[in-house]
Design a protein around this motif. Structure first.
Motif, PDB file in Angstrom:
ATOM      1  N   VAL A 102     -10.999  -4.407  -3.592  1.00  0.00           N
ATOM      2  CA  VAL A 102     -10.161  -5.361  -4.324  1.00  0.00           C
ATOM      3  C   VAL A 102      -8.907  -4.660  -4.854  1.00  0.00           C
ATOM      4  N   TYR A 103      -9.105  -3.462  -5.372  1.00  0.00           N
ATOM      5  CA  TYR A 103      -7.972  -2.663  -5.870  1.00  0.00           C
ATOM      6  C   TYR A 103      -6.970  -2.400  -4.747  1.00  0.00           C
ATOM      7  N   ALA A 104      -7.470  -2.044  -3.554  1.00  0.00           N
ATOM      8  CA  ALA A 104      -6.582  -1.767  -2.420  1.00  0.00           C
ATOM      9  C   ALA A 104      -5.785  -3.018  -2.045  1.00  0.00           C
ATOM     10  N   HIS A 105      -6.445  -4.169  -2.003  1.00  0.00           N
ATOM     11  CA  HIS A 105      -5.768  -5.427  -1.671  1.00  0.00           C
ATOM     12  C   HIS A 105      -4.709  -5.767  -2.717  1.00  0.00           C
ATOM     13  N   ALA A 106      -5.056  -5.600  -3.992  1.00  0.00           N
ATOM     14  CA  ALA A 106      -4.104  -5.915  -5.065  1.00  0.00           C
ATOM     15  C   ALA A 106      -2.879  -5.008  -5.006  1.00  0.00           C
ATOM     16  N   ARG A 107      -3.081  -3.736  -4.631  1.00  0.00           N
ATOM     17  CA  ARG A 107      -1.936  -2.812  -4.529  1.00  0.00           C
ATOM     18  C   ARG A 107      -0.949  -3.278  -3.474  1.00  0.00           C
ATOM     19  N   ILE A 108      -1.457  -3.802  -2.367  1.00  0.00           N
ATOM     20  CA  ILE A 108      -0.574  -4.318  -1.316  1.00  0.00           C
ATOM     21  C   ILE A 108       0.267  -5.471  -1.865  1.00  0.00           C
ATOM     22  N   GLU A 109      -0.388  -6.399  -2.559  1.00  0.00           N
ATOM     23  CA  GLU A 109       0.339  -7.549  -3.109  1.00  0.00           C
ATOM     24  C   GLU A 109       1.359  -7.109  -4.154  1.00  0.00           C
ATOM     25  N   MET A 110       1.013  -6.121  -4.975  1.00  0.00           N
ATOM     26  CA  MET A 110       1.961  -5.625  -5.977  1.00  0.00           C
ATOM     27  C   MET A 110       3.176  -4.993  -5.316  1.00  0.00           C
ATOM     28  N   SER A 111       2.948  -4.208  -4.265  1.00  0.00           N
ATOM     29  CA  SER A 111       4.079  -3.577  -3.578  1.00  0.00           C
ATOM     30  C   SER A 111       5.008  -4.623  -2.987  1.00  0.00           C
ATOM     31  N   LYS A 112       4.453  -5.745  -2.543  1.00  0.00           N
ATOM     32  CA  LYS A 112       5.276  -6.818  -1.992  1.00  0.00           C
ATOM     33  C   LYS A 112       5.962  -7.634  -3.085  1.00  0.00           C
ATOM     34  N   GLY A 113       5.553  -7.445  -4.337  1.00  0.00           N
ATOM     35  CA  GLY A 113       6.138  -8.211  -5.434  1.00  0.00           C
ATOM     36  C   GLY A 113       5.379  -9.472  -5.771  1.00  0.00           C
ATOM     37  N   ALA A 114       4.224  -9.706  -5.150  1.00  0.00           N
ATOM     38  CA  ALA A 114       3.426 -10.909  -5.411  1.00  0.00           C
ATOM     39  C   ALA A 114       2.536 -10.676  -6.623  1.00  0.00           C
ATOM     40  N   LEU A 115       3.147 -10.689  -7.796  1.00  0.00           N
ATOM     41  CA  LEU A 115       2.417 -10.320  -9.017  1.00  0.00           C
ATOM     42  C   LEU A 115       1.305 -11.307  -9.343  1.00  0.00           C
ATOM     43  N   ARG A 116       1.564 -12.589  -9.184  1.00  0.00           N
ATOM     44  CA  ARG A 116       0.564 -13.580  -9.576  1.00  0.00           C
ATOM     45  C   ARG A 116      -0.681 -13.500  -8.684  1.00  0.00           C
ATOM     46  N   HIS A 117      -0.479 -13.329  -7.387  1.00  0.00           N
ATOM     47  CA  HIS A 117      -1.623 -13.195  -6.487  1.00  0.00           C
ATOM     48  C   HIS A 117      -2.397 -11.919  -6.815  1.00  0.00           C
ATOM     49  N   ALA A 118      -1.677 -10.829  -7.063  1.00  0.00           N
ATOM     50  CA  ALA A 118      -2.336  -9.572  -7.420  1.00  0.00           C
ATOM     51  C   ALA A 118      -3.127  -9.728  -8.714  1.00  0.00           C
ATOM     52  N   GLU A 119      -2.554 -10.437  -9.685  1.00  0.00           N
ATOM     53  CA  GLU A 119      -3.265 -10.647 -10.956  1.00  0.00           C
ATOM     54  C   GLU A 119      -4.554 -11.428 -10.725  1.00  0.00           C
ATOM     55  N   GLN A 120      -4.479 -12.456  -9.887  1.00  0.00           N
ATOM     56  CA  GLN A 120      -5.683 -13.237  -9.593  1.00  0.00           C
ATOM     57  C   GLN A 120      -6.762 -12.370  -8.954  1.00  0.00           C
ATOM     58  N   GLU A 160      17.618  -0.329   6.450  1.00  0.00           N
ATOM     59  CA  GLU A 160      16.785  -1.441   6.890  1.00  0.00           C
ATOM     60  C   GLU A 160      15.424  -1.428   6.215  1.00  0.00           C
ATOM     61  N   GLU A 161      14.986  -0.215   5.867  1.00  0.00           N
ATOM     62  CA  GLU A 161      13.640  -0.127   5.295  1.00  0.00           C
ATOM     63  C   GLU A 161      13.610  -0.390   3.797  1.00  0.00           C
ATOM     64  N   LEU A 162      14.727  -0.856   3.186  1.00  0.00           N
ATOM     65  CA  LEU A 162      14.677  -1.153   1.749  1.00  0.00           C
ATOM     66  C   LEU A 162      13.540  -2.122   1.439  1.00  0.00           C
ATOM     67  N   THR A 163      13.362  -3.124   2.308  1.00  0.00           N
ATOM     68  CA  THR A 163      12.310  -4.115   2.056  1.00  0.00           C
ATOM     69  C   THR A 163      10.914  -3.530   2.181  1.00  0.00           C
ATOM     70  N   ARG A 164      10.828  -2.315   2.742  1.00  0.00           N
ATOM     71  CA  ARG A 164       9.517  -1.672   2.815  1.00  0.00           C
ATOM     72  C   ARG A 164       9.187  -0.911   1.546  1.00  0.00           C
ATOM     73  N   HIS A 165      10.173  -0.716   0.698  1.00  0.00           N
ATOM     74  CA  HIS A 165       9.922  -0.043  -0.575  1.00  0.00           C
ATOM     75  C   HIS A 165       9.210  -0.997  -1.523  1.00  0.00           C
ATOM     76  N   PRO A 166       8.518  -0.476  -2.527  1.00  0.00           N
ATOM     77  CA  PRO A 166       7.928  -1.364  -3.535  1.00  0.00           C
ATOM     78  C   PRO A 166       8.985  -2.293  -4.133  1.00  0.00           C
ATOM     79  N   TYR A 167       8.556  -3.504  -4.428  1.00  0.00           N
ATOM     80  CA  TYR A 167       9.492  -4.539  -4.880  1.00  0.00           C
ATOM     81  C   TYR A 167      10.250  -4.116  -6.131  1.00  0.00           C
ATOM     82  N   ILE A 168       9.589  -3.343  -6.993  1.00  0.00           N
ATOM     83  CA  ILE A 168      10.252  -2.924  -8.226  1.00  0.00           C
ATOM     84  C   ILE A 168      11.455  -2.030  -7.915  1.00  0.00           C
ATOM     85  N   HIS A 169      11.348  -1.219  -6.870  1.00  0.00           N
ATOM     86  CA  HIS A 169      12.476  -0.380  -6.475  1.00  0.00           C
ATOM     87  C   HIS A 169      13.624  -1.252  -5.965  1.00  0.00           C
TER      88      HIS A 169
END
Length: 901
Positions: A546-564, A741-750
């Motif tokens: 679950v932690y691994a899945h949430a980290r993926i969502e956080m990196s994409k910027g999907a905070l609400r899904h990660a929180e759930q 081009e890889e900016l979107t691959r960086h964590p959303y916070i960056h």
């Protein structure tokens, strides 16, 4: 119900006789009905006071239940006084054991409900078919028709009434409560009658010790006068909070003790006044056998009824179980996530353990055996160590070491490591691998590598798959994600790899692909790990997935899904009774705190961190580094930069004490220091920190706990350039990052930081339209998930462009929060035009200057702005320096001359 004349009142011949003795008892009881008196030196707790006031409504019932010393009476008095009620219409009765007599209780209720001496003879005559509940019915009806009726009735220590007839009277009072009367019940333990029907009816409120205890911030405020006089330190106050968990009376008594004795004071658990209170509140009403039972419970970190019965000796009262002690109102609490397990409040436990009971080693042995039979190796190991039985500890290690590791209980394994002979580990490849994992989880990667590199070539060949999984984890922890991927693939290619080793390899792959921005690959690896966890039937491993899945969502910027995801994982872990805390659970909790921080929910972050830091310190969890980093960011966001530096210092000391590899924590702490120095305008210190960070930037490590680190270091370099006035260099750095081009691959916070810094840089160059375009882009990126933390971090730097970018915008959750953050409404109406000064006065300094001009003291300003006294003094010194004056009076005169006020 029986008639009155069947219930002779205590020391009386009965109401029915209307005797002189009956009148005498009436007169004696009359003095027990009081009105609240204004209290002195009540610590203000406005939120709690408001909550109590709302619960004391006509026709409502408020129950305040907590052990002695939580300030039940004082908080209630404070609320009653602040509510504006006529205190003459508030009746307060402190009940006693003698009040179990129903006629005595009836007389007290009669007096409390407003029956005067003149009305004594008009109380319904008992007998002739009349009963006590008939009499109470008459009293309540009479109260409803009275113009001068009691408005609030307080029954203190209502839990003393345990008799069947007394309880029946109280139940009738609650059932037939008049609409104009508010009833307040105070007790140290649960009531002897049910209240759920009143709760379902919406007219019953219960407050417990969890509500009454001081929070961490309230404890700091409570000790603020001593902090200002340097009689205690912030660390000492933090220790007091952890020991007392906000228990008000010990905190208040110890504050007096410190004021009286200064540096000669004793520890809180040995302080004379605190010990006297603990004796009266905890053991005074216990028999010697019950007191011994409680002391035996204190020897256990957590204890259940079954465990207590297994270790209790013949001098204990075996009917006085932990559940019984808690029901009696003693300061025990349920042990989180462990079902019917209990723990003593730390202060009480420390006090009880200060006297060593004979036979403690034998009880530790019994406890170790009991836990071993239950298959709880963690606890079996803990008590094997406590009884100093090395052979027993080695046996537990050999039988359960891998089970402990799979259970993620690294703290116990580390303690065992200190007791095991070094040659035993060197002879056992199995233990070498186990402890390499332990060191890796604790951030001691060099030590972990030394253990497995010391294995013989034959052992390495035989254990090739497991070693590859371990090396993959080590490389991932060090931030070498590409090498970690390669090693994980080698591990998975091994046929005889265990299920748990395969699971770890897949988790490494998920984290590595996430760090590289390959989110689809990361999700695929995470799904494979979830399948393996379910196959193994290991809830702890499922939490890690679950932690691994949430980290993926956080990196994409999907905070609400990660929180759930994180909350679901935590709810699942809570449902499992009788298990020790796990690393994965801590990761869920901490990443939930990180999401809440990104969304600006500071109060929730504070509560989660308080829980997690205790958990992490006990388990030597490396994630403590992220928790302390969040603490520093919280302090900085509130303008308390010195406190932020204190948290950074604590993190540095802890990492060094734990012998964590520098590559794990040094870049994190140096980055935090740089951010704080930028907030203080200390450009040279920030530059020097960036020089120290250069080697880490060159290595480009993506740390497991800090995947945003490479991007964060890049943006820090840009911020330093902007503060130095080198806008062209900053623009060049930003364009290089923004155009990749890889900016979107960086964590959303960056990504958000890069866009906001673009806005700041173009604003500094006078390119307002371009700056507003970038600011608009940042708003559009942040709004869907309420991603506000980058705005908080860059608050002072982007203030100018934010003021323009938010002007005229339609209200919305993010826009409204940002207007509050940048104090735009207050500035628009109150801030005078800018004045040319060699160094401009900042917005926070201007707010302090206004309050100085109003004649407020430094402490009053600190209270008004919710900042520390030290911070106010710092602002005042800077104001004087910028205005070229030497005193508050001169500052006010000069500010008025310049048109600032």
């Amino acid at each position: 119900m029986k008639a009155f004349d069947n219930y002779p009142a205590a020391n009386d011949e009965g109401l029915a006789e209307r005797t002189e003795k009956g009148r005498l008892v009436w007169d004696l009881l009359r003095h027990r009905v009081q009105s609240p008196r204004p209290g002195a030196d009540i610590f203000p707790r406005p939120a709690l006071t408001e909550r109590i006031c709302k619960a004391i409504e006509p026709g409502s019932i408020l129950h305040i239940e907590a052990p002695a010393g939580y300030g039940k009476s004082r908080e209630l008095e404070s609320a009653l006084l602040s509510s504006g009620r006529e205190l003459s219409r508030v009746r307060w009765v402190s009940l006693q054991d003698q009040d179990n007599d129903p006629q005595r209780l009836f007389m007290l209720l009669s007096l409390a409900l407003g029956v005067s001496d003149a009305d004594f003879d008009s109380v319904p005559v008992p007998g002739r078919g009349q009963s006590l509940n008939d009499g109470l019915e008459w009293l309540l009806a009479n109260l409803a028709n009275s113009g001068e009726a009691t408005e609030v009735l307080v029954l203190d220590r209502v839990d003393r009434v345990q008799s069947q007839d007394g309880t029946a009277l109280l139940t009738q009072l609650l059932d037939r409560l008049p609409p104009g009367l508010a009833l307040v019940l105070l007790s140290r333990q649960a009531l002897s009658f049910e209240t759920h029907s009143y709760e379902l009816g919406g007219r019953f409120t219960r407050l417990t010790a969890d509500t009454l205890e001081l929070s961490r911030s309230e404890t700091a405020a409570f000790y603020q006068p001593l902090l200002e006089r340097q009689q205690v330190t912030q660390i000492a106050v933090e220790h007091l909070y952890h020991l007392t968990e906000g228990w008000l009376t010990p905190l208040a008594l110890y504050r007096l003790e410190v004021e009286e004795r200064g540096e000669d004071r004793l520890p809180v658990q040995e302080a004379r006044s605190v010990v006297a209170f603990l004796r009266s509140a905890v053991t005074a009403e216990l028999t010697p056998a019950q007191g011994r039972s409680l002391a035996v419970m204190a020897e256990m970190d957590v204890v259940s009824d079954d465990l207590f019965l297994a270790i209790a000796d013949s001098q204990c009262d075996t009917s006085f179980l932990p559940s019984t002690a808690m029901a009696r109102g003693l300061p025990l609490r349920s042990a989180g996530n462990r079902g019917r397990w209990f723990r003593l409040l730390p202060l009480v436990r420390e006090w009880l353990l200060s006297t060593t009971l004979a036979g403690r080693k034998a009880r530790a042995t019994l406890a170790s055996d009991w836990f071993a039979r239950e298959g709880q190796f963690t606890e079996a190991l803990r008590y094997a160590l406590q009884c100093h039985d090395t052979e027993r500890a080695i046996r537990v290690a050999s039988e359960g070491s891998e089970a402990l590791l799979i259970g993620q209980d690294t703290a116990s394994l580390l303690r065992l490591r200190q007791s095991l002979p070094a040659e035993l580990i060197q002879r056992s490849p199995r233990l070498q691998i186990v402890y390499a994992w332990v060191h890796a989880l604790g951030g001691q990667f060099a030590e972990a590598c030394a253990l497995i590199d010391g294995m013989s070539a034959e052992d390495q060949r035989l254990l090739q798959g497991r070693l590859s999984a371990l090396r993959a984890f080590l490389l991932s922890g060090e931030g070498n994600v590409r090498a970690a991927l390669k090693e994980a693939d080698q591990a998975l290619a091994t046929d005889d790899l265990s299920t748990h080793a395969r699971l770890v390899a897949q988790l490494v792959r998920s984290g590595a692909w996430c760090a590289l921005g390959r989110f689809a690959d990361a999700r695929s690896a995470s799904r494979e790990a979830s399948k393996l966890a379910r196959q193994a039937g290991d809830p702890g491993a499922e939490i890690l997935t679950v932690y691994a899945h949430a980290r993926i969502e956080m990196s994409k910027g999907a905070l609400r899904h990660a929180e759930q995801l994180l909350r679901t994982g935590l709810d699942t872990s809570v449902s499992e009774p009788a298990r020790p805390p796990r690393v994965g659970e801590g990761r869920l909790m901490l990443n939930l705190a990180l999401i809440l921080w990104h969304q600006g929910r500071a109060a929730e972050v504070d509560r989660l961190l308080t829980r997690f830091i205790r958990h992490a310190e006990k388990g030597r969890d490396l994630a403590l580094l992220l928790a302390l980093a969040l603490r520093a960011l919280l302090s900085k966001s509130q303008g308390q930069v010195e406190e932020a530096f204190a948290w950074i210092g604590q993190a540095e000391r802890t990492m060094q004490a734990w012998q964590v590899d520098e590559l794990v924590y040094v870049p994190v702490l140096e980055a935090l220091k740089t951010s704080c120095w930028l907030a203080q305008g200390q450009l040279e210190s920030a530059r020097q920190a960036m020089v120290r960070l250069a080697p880490f930037r060159k290595q480009h490590r993506v740390l497991e706990l800090f995947p945003m680190m490479p991007g964060l270091l890049d943006t820090l370099e840009t911020r330093v350039a902007l503060v130095a006035g080198d806008e062209s260099a900053a623009i060049g750095q930003l364009q290089e990052q923004y155009s990749k081009e890889e900016l979107t691959r960086h964590p959303y916070i960056h990504q958000l930081h890069v866009v906001l810094l673009q806005a700041q840089a173009h604003q500094r160059l006078g390119q307002s339209e371009t700056a507003l375009m970038f600011f608009q882009q940042a708003l559009e990126m942040a709004a869907p998930e309420h991603y506000i933390s980058p705005f908080i971090e860059l608050r002072e730097e982007i203030r100018e462009v934010a003021r323009e970018g938010l002007a005229g915008r339609q209200p919305g959750p993010l826009v409204d929060a940002l207007r509050t953050l940048f104090q735009l409404e207050a500035e628009a109406s109150a801030r005078p035009p800018a004045v040319d000064l060699p160094e401009p006065i900042s917005d926070r300094e201007f707010g302090v200057l206004e309050l100085i001009a109003m004649g407020l003291s430094n402490q009053e300003i600190a209270d008004r702005l919710h900042i520390s006294l030290h911070t106010v003094k710092t602002h005042a010194r800077r104001i004087n320096a910028k205005l070229g004056v030497r005193s508050r009076t001169q500052a006010i005169v000069k500010a008025r001359e310049l048109g600032l006020l």
